[in-house]
Motif scaffolding. Structure first.
Motif, mmCIF file in Angstrom:
data_model
loop_
_atom_site.group_PDB
_atom_site.id
_atom_site.type_symbol
_atom_site.label_atom_id
_atom_site.label_comp_id
_atom_site.label_asym_id
_atom_site.label_seq_id
_atom_site.Cartn_x
_atom_site.Cartn_y
_atom_site.Cartn_z
ATOM 1 N N ALA A 130 -74.256 44.203 10.294
ATOM 2 C CA ALA A 130 -73.010 43.585 10.764
ATOM 3 C C ALA A 130 -72.909 42.149 10.237
ATOM 4 C CB ALA A 130 -72.959 43.610 12.288
ATOM 5 N N ILE B 268 -72.207 42.073 6.362
ATOM 6 C CA ILE B 268 -70.849 42.382 5.892
ATOM 7 C C ILE B 268 -69.893 41.219 6.195
ATOM 8 C CG2 ILE B 268 -69.843 43.650 7.890
ATOM 9 C CD1 ILE B 268 -69.620 44.659 4.182
ATOM 10 N N LEU B 269 -70.153 40.512 7.284
ATOM 11 C CA LEU B 269 -69.307 39.340 7.572
ATOM 12 C C LEU B 269 -69.472 38.310 6.454
ATOM 13 C CD1 LEU B 269 -69.592 38.596 11.404
ATOM 14 C CD2 LEU B 269 -67.870 39.897 10.182
ATOM 15 N N LYS C 174 -67.360 35.310 12.661
ATOM 16 C CA LYS C 174 -67.486 36.136 13.878
ATOM 17 C C LYS C 174 -66.213 36.041 14.720
ATOM 18 C CE LYS C 174 -72.491 35.598 14.411
ATOM 19 N NZ LYS C 174 -73.547 34.843 15.115
ATOM 20 N N VAL D 223 -63.188 38.372 13.864
ATOM 21 C CA VAL D 223 -63.261 39.838 13.993
ATOM 22 C C VAL D 223 -62.302 40.280 15.099
ATOM 23 C CG1 VAL D 223 -64.760 41.783 14.636
ATOM 24 C CG2 VAL D 223 -65.661 39.927 13.200
ATOM 25 N N LEU E 231 -64.661 45.656 16.444
ATOM 26 C CA LEU E 231 -65.904 46.234 15.909
ATOM 27 C C LEU E 231 -65.958 47.689 16.338
ATOM 28 C CD1 LEU E 231 -68.902 45.999 14.768
ATOM 29 C CD2 LEU E 231 -69.567 45.528 17.136
ATOM 30 N N ASN F 136 -58.665 42.431 11.398
ATOM 31 C CA ASN F 136 -59.985 42.467 10.753
ATOM 32 C C ASN F 136 -60.892 43.428 11.513
ATOM 33 O OD1 ASN F 136 -59.556 40.611 8.672
ATOM 34 N ND2 ASN F 136 -59.929 38.876 10.045
ATOM 35 N N ILE G 155 -64.454 45.711 11.656
ATOM 36 C CA ILE G 155 -65.817 45.848 11.141
ATOM 37 C C ILE G 155 -66.378 47.194 11.596
ATOM 38 C CG2 ILE G 155 -68.183 44.899 11.206
ATOM 39 C CD1 ILE G 155 -66.199 43.078 9.738
ATOM 40 N N VAL H 255 -69.926 49.573 11.597
ATOM 41 C CA VAL H 255 -71.360 49.474 11.327
ATOM 42 C C VAL H 255 -72.068 50.734 11.830
ATOM 43 C CG1 VAL H 255 -71.724 48.031 13.376
ATOM 44 C CG2 VAL H 255 -73.451 48.043 11.602
ATOM 45 N N SER I 103 -72.321 49.122 6.567
ATOM 46 C CA SER I 103 -71.261 48.398 7.280
ATOM 47 C C SER I 103 -70.070 48.220 6.342
ATOM 48 C CB SER I 103 -71.775 47.048 7.788
ATOM 49 O OG SER I 103 -72.411 46.335 6.754
ATOM 50 N N ALA J 2 -66.172 45.976 5.978
ATOM 51 C CA ALA J 2 -65.148 45.043 6.455
ATOM 52 C C ALA J 2 -63.811 45.551 5.925
ATOM 53 C CB ALA J 2 -65.415 43.633 5.940
#
Ligand code: UT7
Length: 328
Positions: free
Chosen positions: A235, A238-239, A246, A249, A252, A309, A311, A313, A323, A325
């Motif tokens: 995680a 990929i950010l 963070k 995001v 998730l 956005n 994410i 994972v 992961s 994005a």
């Protein structure tokens, strides 16, 4: 050559009707609703009917994804199915699904990256779209784990379920984009989560059947520790790769294996509860299907909107991890 952008244009899902609750499992093995709920977060899971297979379930999900994308089956150029429970070793499940959908001209292959399969599949689709080689690619995850679950083993049988989901990956002309994908794996952990029988190492014999080698085996506690570490690392990776903070995001969607693993990843990313999608209480661990099923439901419930956005994972047998994005 100018590279194109890839995005998820449409999604679909399918779960079998039959529901098996924790209370049902109490009658099958020495377990309790309380143990399963507190240790995993799972309350129930869906179980395929006798006539349902990875190809039939995958085809249902794919039909909806194609419709949702505003396309027809003939528009599909390539089918990639992620499954550890194919109908049979060959033909591959993608070929069987193409046949059900009446698709005659698409390339068809399967990949096997266990629970990380959907993100691995997306990574392949993304490359073909980026180069302009293909226009519309179906990435399908379909798992009938109930067929490879040892219903006498309480360590595993309370965890898994059956489900399918599909995504159409196409060229994007707007803001929506699969921004970046990260893949990882380490075969040294192979014997912590595996299905030993039925391959070229241990082909089916009376002995493999007697020794229950055609069922999944897992060393749960050791798997848990690596899962937390690798999902958290993936995680964060990929950010960094996608240059997303963070705090930027919006949602998730983690692999749905265990609530406690999800909570630890959530803590690593410092996300509030409204930014983490969880539906494992309804489906259990459906391997490659958990992430696209959650994606589908998050969109349906309005938890994910175009431009957000996102994410993803995942972590699974192999071990594999991955992961992504995505600007949804
Ligand atoms: O999707 C791919 C990746 N998979 C995962 O990430 C799964 C990772 N692992 C896990 O989610 C957890 O390890 C489990 C849910 C599988 C197990 O939870 P745990 O907290 O690690 O429990 P444990 O394996 O250490 O077992 C604790 C106790 C044991 O009893 P003793 O030795 O303490 O007396 C087990 O025998 O719980 C017992 N136990 C059960 N008790 C009631 C194991 N399964 C059950 C059960 N019902 N179903």
């Amino acid at each position: 050559m100018k590279l194109k952008q890839a995005y998820i244009k449409g999604i679909g899902m399918y779960v079998p009707k039959k529901v098996l609750t924790n209370h049902d499992l109490e009658k099958m093995v020495d377990t309790s609703d309380e143990w399963i709920t507190t240790r995993t977060g799972i309350k129930e899971r869906h179980i395929a009917a006798k006539n349902e297979t990875s190809s039939t379930m995958g085809a249902e999900a794919a039909k909806e994804a194609i419709k949702n994308a505003g396309l027809k089956p003939k528009d599909i150029d390539l089918i990639i199915t992620n499954t550890i429970t194919p109908d049979m070793p060959f033909p591959n499940t993608s070929a069987l699904i193409a046949n059900i959908l009446g698709i005659k001209k698409a390339g068809v292959f399967d990949i096997e990256a266990a629970c990380s399969g959907f993100i691995y599949g997306l990574s392949i689709a993304k490359q073909y779209i980026r180069t302009g080689e293909y226009k519309n690619i179906l990435v399908i995850s379909s798992e009938v784990l109930s067929r490879v679950t040892d219903w006498e083993d309480r360590n595993t049988c309370v965890l898994f379920g059956d489900a399918a989901a599909a995504a159409v990956v196409s060229e994007s002309s707007g803001k929506s984009e699969i921004i970046s994908i990260y893949l990882g794996g380490d075969g040294a952990y192979g014997d912590l989560l595996y299905l030993p029988g039925g391959g070229s190492l241990h082909p089916a014999t009376e002995a493999t059947v007697k020794n229950r080698m055609h069922y999944m085996k897992m060393k749960g506690n050791e798997t848990f520790k690596v899962a937390v570490t690798k999902m958290s690392e993936s995680a964060l990776t990929i950010l960094e790769k996608a240059n997303i903070k963070k705090s930027d995001v919006d949602l998730l969607i983690p692999h749905q294996a265990n609530m406690r693993i999800i909570k630890m990843v959530q803590k690593t990313l410092e996300l509030s509860d409204d930014k983490v999608y969880i539906n494992l209480q309804k489906y259990g661990n459906t391997s490659a299907a958990t992430i696209p099923v959650a994606l589908y439901e998050a969109v349906q419930e309005g938890r994910l909107k175009r431009g957000d956005n996102l994410i993803l994972v995942a972590f699974g047998g192999g071990f594999t991890w991955a992961s992504a994005a995505i600007r949804w």
